[in-house]
Design a protein around this motif. Structure first.
Motif, PDB file in Angstrom:
ATOM      1  N   GLN A 104       0.819  -1.207   0.000  1.00 23.84           N
ATOM      2  CA  GLN A 104       0.000   0.000   0.000  1.00 23.84           C
ATOM      3  C   GLN A 104       0.856   1.261   0.000  1.00 23.84           C
ATOM      4  N   LYS A 105       1.854   1.324   0.871  1.00 27.71           N
ATOM      5  CA  LYS A 105       2.697   2.516   0.974  1.00 27.71           C
ATOM      6  C   LYS A 105       3.451   2.779  -0.324  1.00 27.71           C
ATOM      7  N   ALA A 106       3.948   1.705  -0.943  1.00 31.62           N
ATOM      8  CA  ALA A 106       4.647   1.861  -2.220  1.00 31.62           C
ATOM      9  C   ALA A 106       3.709   2.412  -3.284  1.00 31.62           C
ATOM     10  N   ALA A 107       2.476   1.934  -3.305  1.00 26.81           N
ATOM     11  CA  ALA A 107       1.499   2.392  -4.304  1.00 26.81           C
ATOM     12  C   ALA A 107       1.103   3.846  -4.080  1.00 26.81           C
ATOM     13  N   GLU A 108       1.120   4.285  -2.823  1.00 23.27           N
ATOM     14  CA  GLU A 108       0.777   5.681  -2.535  1.00 23.27           C
ATOM     15  C   GLU A 108       1.817   6.645  -3.102  1.00 23.27           C
ATOM     16  N   GLY A 109       3.079   6.211  -3.151  1.00 17.39           N
ATOM     17  CA  GLY A 109       4.140   7.102  -3.588  1.00 17.39           C
ATOM     18  C   GLY A 109       4.633   6.868  -4.998  1.00 17.39           C
ATOM     19  N   ASP A 110       4.112   5.839  -5.664  1.00 15.26           N
ATOM     20  CA  ASP A 110       4.619   5.473  -6.985  1.00 15.26           C
ATOM     21  C   ASP A 110       3.436   5.111  -7.887  1.00 15.26           C
ATOM     22  N   ILE A 111       3.145   5.995  -8.835  1.00 11.36           N
ATOM     23  CA  ILE A 111       1.996   5.769  -9.720  1.00 11.36           C
ATOM     24  C   ILE A 111       2.159   4.487 -10.529  1.00 11.36           C
ATOM     25  N   ALA A 112       3.371   4.179 -10.941  1.00 10.25           N
ATOM     26  CA  ALA A 112       3.589   2.948 -11.710  1.00 10.25           C
ATOM     27  C   ALA A 112       3.254   1.716 -10.883  1.00 10.25           C
ATOM     28  N   GLU A 113       3.610   1.742  -9.602  1.00  7.91           N
ATOM     29  CA  GLU A 113       3.289   0.615  -8.726  1.00  7.91           C
ATOM     30  C   GLU A 113       1.789   0.523  -8.489  1.00  7.91           C
ATOM     31  N   MET A 114       1.152   1.671  -8.281  1.00  7.27           N
ATOM     32  CA  MET A 114      -0.297   1.654  -8.104  1.00  7.27           C
ATOM     33  C   MET A 114      -0.979   1.080  -9.342  1.00  7.27           C
ATOM     34  N   THR A 115      -0.536   1.512 -10.513  1.00  7.23           N
ATOM     35  CA  THR A 115      -1.119   1.031 -11.768  1.00  7.23           C
ATOM     36  C   THR A 115      -0.897  -0.464 -11.940  1.00  7.23           C
ATOM     37  N   ARG A 116       0.288  -0.924 -11.560  1.00  8.99           N
ATOM     38  CA  ARG A 116       0.579  -2.367 -11.646  1.00  8.99           C
ATOM     39  C   ARG A 116      -0.378  -3.175 -10.790  1.00  8.99           C
ATOM     40  N   GLN A 117      -0.617  -2.713  -9.575  1.00 12.27           N
ATOM     41  CA  GLN A 117      -1.525  -3.434  -8.685  1.00 12.27           C
ATOM     42  C   GLN A 117      -2.956  -3.436  -9.221  1.00 12.27           C
ATOM     43  N   LEU A 118      -3.405  -2.292  -9.724  1.00  7.79           N
ATOM     44  CA  LEU A 118      -4.767  -2.212 -10.255  1.00  7.79           C
ATOM     45  C   LEU A 118      -4.921  -3.080 -11.504  1.00  7.79           C
ATOM     46  N   ASN A 119      -3.917  -3.073 -12.373  1.00 13.05           N
ATOM     47  CA  ASN A 119      -3.988  -3.880 -13.584  1.00 13.05           C
ATOM     48  C   ASN A 119      -4.005  -5.367 -13.260  1.00 13.05           C
ATOM     49  N   THR A 120      -3.132  -5.780 -12.344  1.00 11.99           N
ATOM     50  CA  THR A 120      -3.060  -7.202 -12.013  1.00 11.99           C
ATOM     51  C   THR A 120      -4.346  -7.696 -11.376  1.00 11.99           C
ATOM     52  N   ASN A 121      -4.847  -6.948 -10.410  1.00 13.32           N
ATOM     53  CA  ASN A 121      -5.981  -7.433  -9.619  1.00 13.32           C
ATOM     54  C   ASN A 121      -7.349  -7.135 -10.227  1.00 13.32           C
ATOM     55  N   MET A 122      -7.413  -6.175 -11.174  1.00  9.94           N
ATOM     56  CA  MET A 122      -8.730  -5.843 -11.723  1.00  9.94           C
ATOM     57  C   MET A 122      -8.766  -5.827 -13.245  1.00  9.94           C
ATOM     58  N   ILE A 123      -7.974  -4.965 -13.887  1.00 11.11           N
ATOM     59  CA  ILE A 123      -8.131  -4.751 -15.328  1.00 11.11           C
ATOM     60  C   ILE A 123      -7.894  -6.033 -16.117  1.00 11.11           C
ATOM     61  N   SER A 124      -6.742  -6.670 -15.902  1.00 13.02           N
ATOM     62  CA  SER A 124      -6.474  -7.909 -16.637  1.00 13.02           C
ATOM     63  C   SER A 124      -7.466  -9.000 -16.251  1.00 13.02           C
ATOM     64  N   ALA A 125      -7.845  -9.032 -14.976  1.00 11.70           N
ATOM     65  CA  ALA A 125      -8.804 -10.044 -14.514  1.00 11.70           C
ATOM     66  C   ALA A 125     -10.148  -9.884 -15.219  1.00 11.70           C
ATOM     67  N   CYS A 126     -10.593  -8.641 -15.365  1.00  8.94           N
ATOM     68  CA  CYS A 126     -11.867  -8.391 -16.057  1.00  8.94           C
ATOM     69  C   CYS A 126     -11.778  -8.786 -17.530  1.00  8.94           C
ATOM     70  N   ALA A 127     -10.590  -8.614 -18.128  1.00  7.12           N
ATOM     71  CA  ALA A 127     -10.415  -9.026 -19.520  1.00  7.12           C
ATOM     72  C   ALA A 127     -10.575 -10.540 -19.664  1.00  7.12           C
ATOM     73  N   TRP A 128      -9.946 -11.299 -18.754  1.00  6.01           N
ATOM     74  CA  TRP A 128     -10.085 -12.761 -18.818  1.00  6.01           C
ATOM     75  C   TRP A 128     -11.530 -13.194 -18.575  1.00  6.01           C
ATOM     76  N   LEU A 129     -12.203 -12.548 -17.629  1.00  9.51           N
ATOM     77  CA  LEU A 129     -13.608 -12.879 -17.403  1.00  9.51           C
ATOM     78  C   LEU A 129     -14.436 -12.638 -18.655  1.00  9.51           C
ATOM     79  N   THR A 130     -14.124 -11.579 -19.372  1.00  6.87           N
ATOM     80  CA  THR A 130     -14.898 -11.234 -20.569  1.00  6.87           C
ATOM     81  C   THR A 130     -14.736 -12.269 -21.671  1.00  6.87           C
ATOM     82  N   VAL A 131     -13.490 -12.675 -21.954  1.00  9.40           N
ATOM     83  CA  VAL A 131     -13.317 -13.651 -23.029  1.00  9.40           C
ATOM     84  C   VAL A 131     -13.909 -15.003 -22.630  1.00  9.40           C
ATOM     85  N   ALA A 132     -13.806 -15.355 -21.352  1.00 12.31           N
ATOM     86  CA  ALA A 132     -14.398 -16.615 -20.893  1.00 12.31           C
ATOM     87  C   ALA A 132     -15.921 -16.552 -20.968  1.00 12.31           C
ATOM     88  N   ALA A 133     -16.494 -15.434 -20.537  1.00 11.28           N
ATOM     89  CA  ALA A 133     -17.954 -15.279 -20.555  1.00 11.28           C
ATOM     90  C   ALA A 133     -18.504 -15.329 -21.976  1.00 11.28           C
TER      91      ALA A 133
END
Length: 257
Positions: A104-133
């Motif tokens: 959390q602290k790293a993501a607060e101070g580093d936009i690239a780290e925040m983006t990495r966490q959001l992409n891994t846990n949500m954006i890419s996950a939603c993409a896989w759900l979409t193609v599977a659905a």
């Protein structure tokens, strides 16, 4: 005896993030029923070991798909089509189980780290759900399982980047469940609490709020079989999060959680 699905054939299962502790235990339950599985993940050695174990437990077939599932260049449609082709072009169940806890602290101070966490846990996950659905919609049947988290029920200072991503994933999956309401495509959103896995090795463990991967996997399997749309696991997290969601801000903002 194998569990039977379409045309008298064993269940076909794709596990996205197959090296996670919960995913591995879930795959074992399917293997014991003689399922045909595709295991997707980044670590080929770990996937090999899991595949050998699943074959010994009764899996009818195991294929390994080595992918960085969170990569923006993952080629979601083509990669999914390749995985489905290994199961004869039909997927009965897809489990989305990968993710990172992040700092959390790293993501607060580093936009690239925040983006990495959001992409891994949500954006890419939603993409896989979409193609599977979309595949399940075409075939007229299937079960999608997305592992989110109780952390997504209310933003907390200790992990709001992770919580926001998991909350977004949960909302996406819930909307998808509404999209398929009244059809034979089912979408299950899973909201675990604390699980004793390598992902949580940095946290102090122990006590009644912690669950084993085996417990969570068994809960997921049962919920999916009965066509549930939301699962808190263990069950008591439903009550805990109901209280946390409904705390007034003047109380909640004094809490160190």
């Amino acid at each position: 005896m194998s569990e039977i699905s379409h045309g008298g054939q064993p269940q076909t299962v794709v596990v996205l993030g197959a090296t996670s502790a919960v995913a591995e235990r879930y795959a074992r339950l399917q293997a014991a029923q003689g399922a045909r599985l595709v295991l997707a993940g980044r670590d080929p050695r770990r996937l090999d070991a899991i595949a050998a174990d699943l074959r010994a437990r009764g899996a009818a077939y195991v294929h390994l798909a080595v992918h960085d599932l969170a990569s923006p260049s993952a080629g979601f449609d083509a990669a999914w089509a390749e995985m489905a082709s290994k199961l004869g072009g039909r997927v009965d169940t897809a489990l989305l189980a990968y993710g990172i806890l992040g700092d959390q602290k790293a993501a607060e101070g580093d936009i690239a780290e925040m983006t990495r966490q959001l992409n891994t846990n949500m954006i890419s996950a939603c993409a896989w759900l979409t193609v599977a659905a979309n595949q399940m919609e075409r075939q007229g049947q299937g079960t999608l399982i997305a592992i989110a988290s109780v952390a997504g029920d209310r933003g907390r200072k200790s992990n709001y980047v992770y919580g926001a991503a998991k909350g977004g994933l949960a909302l996406f999956a819930q909307g998808m469940a509404h999209r398929f309401a009244g059809t034979n495509v089912k979408v299950l959103t899973v909201k675990p609490g604390f699980i004793d896995t390598p992902m949580t090795d940095g946290l102090a463990k122990g006590g009644p709020l912690w669950a084993t991967p085996e417990k969570v996997a068994a809960d997921i399997d049962r919920a999916a079989r009965r066509g549930a749309t939301t699962l808190y696991t263990p069950w008591f997290w439903m009550g805990i999060m109901m209280i946390i969601r409904n705390l007034p801000s003047f109380v909640f903002n004094r809490m160190k959680i």
